[in-house]
Design an enzyme around this catalytic site. Structure first.
Site, PDB file in Angstrom:
ATOM      1  N   GLU A  96      77.520 -58.579  15.967  1.00 38.31           N
ATOM      2  CA  GLU A  96      76.776 -58.302  17.194  1.00 38.31           C
ATOM      3  C   GLU A  96      75.988 -57.000  17.088  1.00 38.31           C
ATOM      4  OE1 GLU A  96      79.951 -60.681  19.961  1.00 38.31           O
ATOM      5  OE2 GLU A  96      79.461 -58.636  20.507  1.00 38.31           O
ATOM      6  N   CYS A 116      86.879 -54.908  11.555  1.00 33.89           N
ATOM      7  CA  CYS A 116      87.131 -53.506  11.222  1.00 33.89           C
ATOM      8  C   CYS A 116      88.551 -53.386  10.723  1.00 33.89           C
ATOM      9  CB  CYS A 116      86.933 -52.625  12.457  1.00 33.89           C
ATOM     10  SG  CYS A 116      87.096 -50.864  12.105  1.00 33.89           S
ATOM     11  N   CYS A 345      80.598 -50.382  24.372  1.00 36.13           N
ATOM     12  CA  CYS A 345      81.377 -49.867  23.235  1.00 36.13           C
ATOM     13  C   CYS A 345      82.753 -50.499  23.182  1.00 36.13           C
ATOM     14  CB  CYS A 345      81.670 -48.383  23.412  1.00 36.13           C
ATOM     15  SG  CYS A 345      80.277 -47.361  23.281  1.00 36.13           S
TER      16      CYS A 345
HETATM   17  N1  SAH Z   1      84.109 -46.986  13.365  1.00 39.71           N
HETATM   18  C1  SAH Z   1      83.138 -46.073  13.899  1.00 39.71           C
HETATM   19  C2  SAH Z   1      82.016 -46.714  14.709  1.00 39.71           C
HETATM   20  C3  SAH Z   1      82.348 -47.846  15.672  1.00 39.71           C
HETATM   21  S1  SAH Z   1      83.071 -47.538  17.233  1.00 39.71           S
HETATM   22  C4  SAH Z   1      83.834 -45.029  14.715  1.00 39.71           C
HETATM   23  O1  SAH Z   1      85.020 -45.119  14.911  1.00 39.71           O
HETATM   24  O2  SAH Z   1      83.189 -44.062  15.110  1.00 39.71           O
HETATM   25  C5  SAH Z   1      81.949 -46.688  18.243  1.00 39.71           C
HETATM   26  C6  SAH Z   1      82.668 -45.880  19.326  1.00 39.71           C
HETATM   27  O3  SAH Z   1      83.177 -46.730  20.377  1.00 39.71           O
HETATM   28  C7  SAH Z   1      83.866 -45.134  18.781  1.00 39.71           C
HETATM   29  O4  SAH Z   1      83.842 -43.806  19.200  1.00 39.71           O
HETATM   30  C8  SAH Z   1      85.023 -45.893  19.398  1.00 39.71           C
HETATM   31  O5  SAH Z   1      86.146 -45.120  19.503  1.00 39.71           O
HETATM   32  C9  SAH Z   1      84.479 -46.290  20.736  1.00 39.71           C
HETATM   33  N2  SAH Z   1      85.271 -47.369  21.346  1.00 39.71           N
HETATM   34  C10 SAH Z   1      85.963 -48.327  20.732  1.00 39.71           C
HETATM   35  N3  SAH Z   1      86.570 -49.139  21.619  1.00 39.71           N
HETATM   36  C11 SAH Z   1      86.253 -48.677  22.827  1.00 39.71           C
HETATM   37  C12 SAH Z   1      86.544 -49.099  24.150  1.00 39.71           C
HETATM   38  N4  SAH Z   1      87.301 -50.185  24.388  1.00 39.71           N
HETATM   39  N5  SAH Z   1      86.038 -48.388  25.169  1.00 39.71           N
HETATM   40  C13 SAH Z   1      85.254 -47.320  24.941  1.00 39.71           C
HETATM   41  N6  SAH Z   1      84.934 -46.870  23.727  1.00 39.71           N
HETATM   42  C14 SAH Z   1      85.419 -47.537  22.666  1.00 39.71           C
END
Ligand code: SAH
Length: 370
Positions: A96, A116, A345
């Site tokens: 996505e 992931c 996110c």
């Molecule tokens: N693996 C990388 C990039 C992908 S996640 C990383 O960890 O930075 C992008 C962002 O979204 C990250 O900061 C992650 O912690 C956040 N994220 C993941 N799940 C989420 C959720 N359910 N609600 C809000 N933010 C979330």
């Protein structure tokens, strides 16, 4: 009889590799610039239409190469203007990509892996497990598809995408080479021409790879912290057991010090009700980040089924933010965009053919607990 070798997909060649490709064909370097423009700026996938190349060269290219695009299987528009594409990659898994328009910019959120491997406790992508790394063509293909969707056939594409964040599915530093090549294309003037300040890699903190990143490319950095101490971060981001906060902060500072300007890192902190959103934790975070040139981006948790976590009330979010601001930090709250189409996110899941069997274990655990 020898088998026909697989054709090279030119969509996934970085500027440097494209030059090498033409050198192998006995052609000059500027051919690389020409074809990068054809592919990434005009969206041309048919060699026959590349009229500034001789017929002979076009035939030679068609013999050994192709321009193969990801297949868009689904597209959705949110009421707030956010768009989401689901693209199918070879092997059956889906990825996505999200476009978020704002007043003065348009940000594309790009995935680096199918699924992931990091298993954050609060991320639905992580709960799906891991399938595989995306190729360069599959990463840049997401930018291609989004850019072309704003473009009239035959014309140079419009620049609606001003920023790219590697914040979709996956941990970009665990797919290092492909992500670096794709980011080179994002910043190349013959391809997408984005400035280095507007291409951001977001990482959970794979420390050795962060050091390596600083040696090969100059892009902006976002670090997913989510907790002010190791005890809590170990629980939320299991990778912390391998690379604890101290090491991550040192590596972040090393990375920033290699950049030629005084760019700040973005510290991402997902706020989860009753878990990491207490005022005491804000103070602890302030203290911790005193030594890092950064801005803090607070992301109120985006719920997904059976996560077991809750989004804090707005009051709690503001209280947390105000504490950080009082302590002298620059803080923004990420507005939730596109959640009506599951594009926010941590809501990106695609359809992952999981190889770790994590999704199975997760589903079982959820059944037991509910
Ligand atoms: N693996 C990388 C990039 C992908 S996640 C990383 O960890 O930075 C992008 C962002 O979204 C990250 O900061 C992650 O912690 C956040 N994220 C993941 N799940 C989420 C959720 N359910 N609600 C809000 N933010 C979330």
């Amino acid at each position: 009889m020898s088998e026909t070798p697989e054709k090279i997909n030119l969509l996934g060649l970085s500027p440097e590799k494209m030059e090498a490709f033409f050198a192998d064909l006995g052609e000059k370097k500027f051919r690389a610039q020409q074809i990068l423009k054809w592919i990434h700026q005009f969206g041309e996938a048919n060699f026959d239409n590349m009229t500034n190349m001789s017929k002979g060269l076009r035939a030679k290219m068609a013999d050994v190469a192709e321009i193969a695009l990801p297949e868009v299987v689904y597209e959705d528009f949110s009421a707030d203007g956010t768009r989401k594409w689901v693209m199918k990659m070879p092997g059956g898994s889906a990825v996505e990509t999200v476009y978020i328009p704002e007043k003065d910019r348009g940000t594309l959120c790009v995935s680096s892996q199918i699924g992931c491997s990091l298993d954050y406790s609060f991320c639905s992508t992580g709960k799906q497990g891991f399938n595989r790394d995306l190729t360069v063509a599959e990463i840049i293909g997401q930018v291609y598809v989004a850019a072309m969707s704003f473009h009239e056939p035959g014309e140079r594409r419009e620049r609606r995408i001003t920023n790219v964040v590697m914040m979709g599915m996956g941990e970009p530093l665990l797919n290092f080479d492909n992500v670096v090549d794709a980011m080179q294309l994002m910043m190349d003037d013959n391809a997408y021409g984005l400035s280095k300040r507007r291409v951001t890699l977001s990482t959970s903190g794979v420390v050795p790879m962060l050091d390596k990143l600083g040696e090969v490319i100059d892009v902006s950095l976002a670090v997913s912290l989510h907790a002010p101490n190791d005890e809590l971060r170990n629980e939320l981001v299991p990778l912390n057991r391998k690379y604890p906060i101290r090491e991550l902060i040192d590596a972040t500072n090393r990375y920033l010090s290699k950049l030629p300007d005084r760019r700040k890192a973005t510290i991402e902190y997902t706020l989860i009700d009753g878990v990491n959103d207490d005022i005491e934790q804000a103070r602890e975070l302030s203290q911790l980040l005193k030594q890092v040139p950064c801005k803090i981006n607070l992301i109120p948790f985006n719920p997904f089924p059976n996560s077991g976590y809750k989004r804090p009330s707005n009051n709690r979010v503001y209280r947390f933010r105000d504490q950080l601001i009082n302590d002298g930090h620059i803080v923004t709250i990420r507005s939730t965009r596109g959640d009506d189409i599951d594009a926010a996110c941590g809501q990106l899941v695609g359809k992952v053919a999981d190889r770790t069997r994590r999704s199975e274990r997760y589903i079982k655990a959820v059944q037991v607990n509910s």
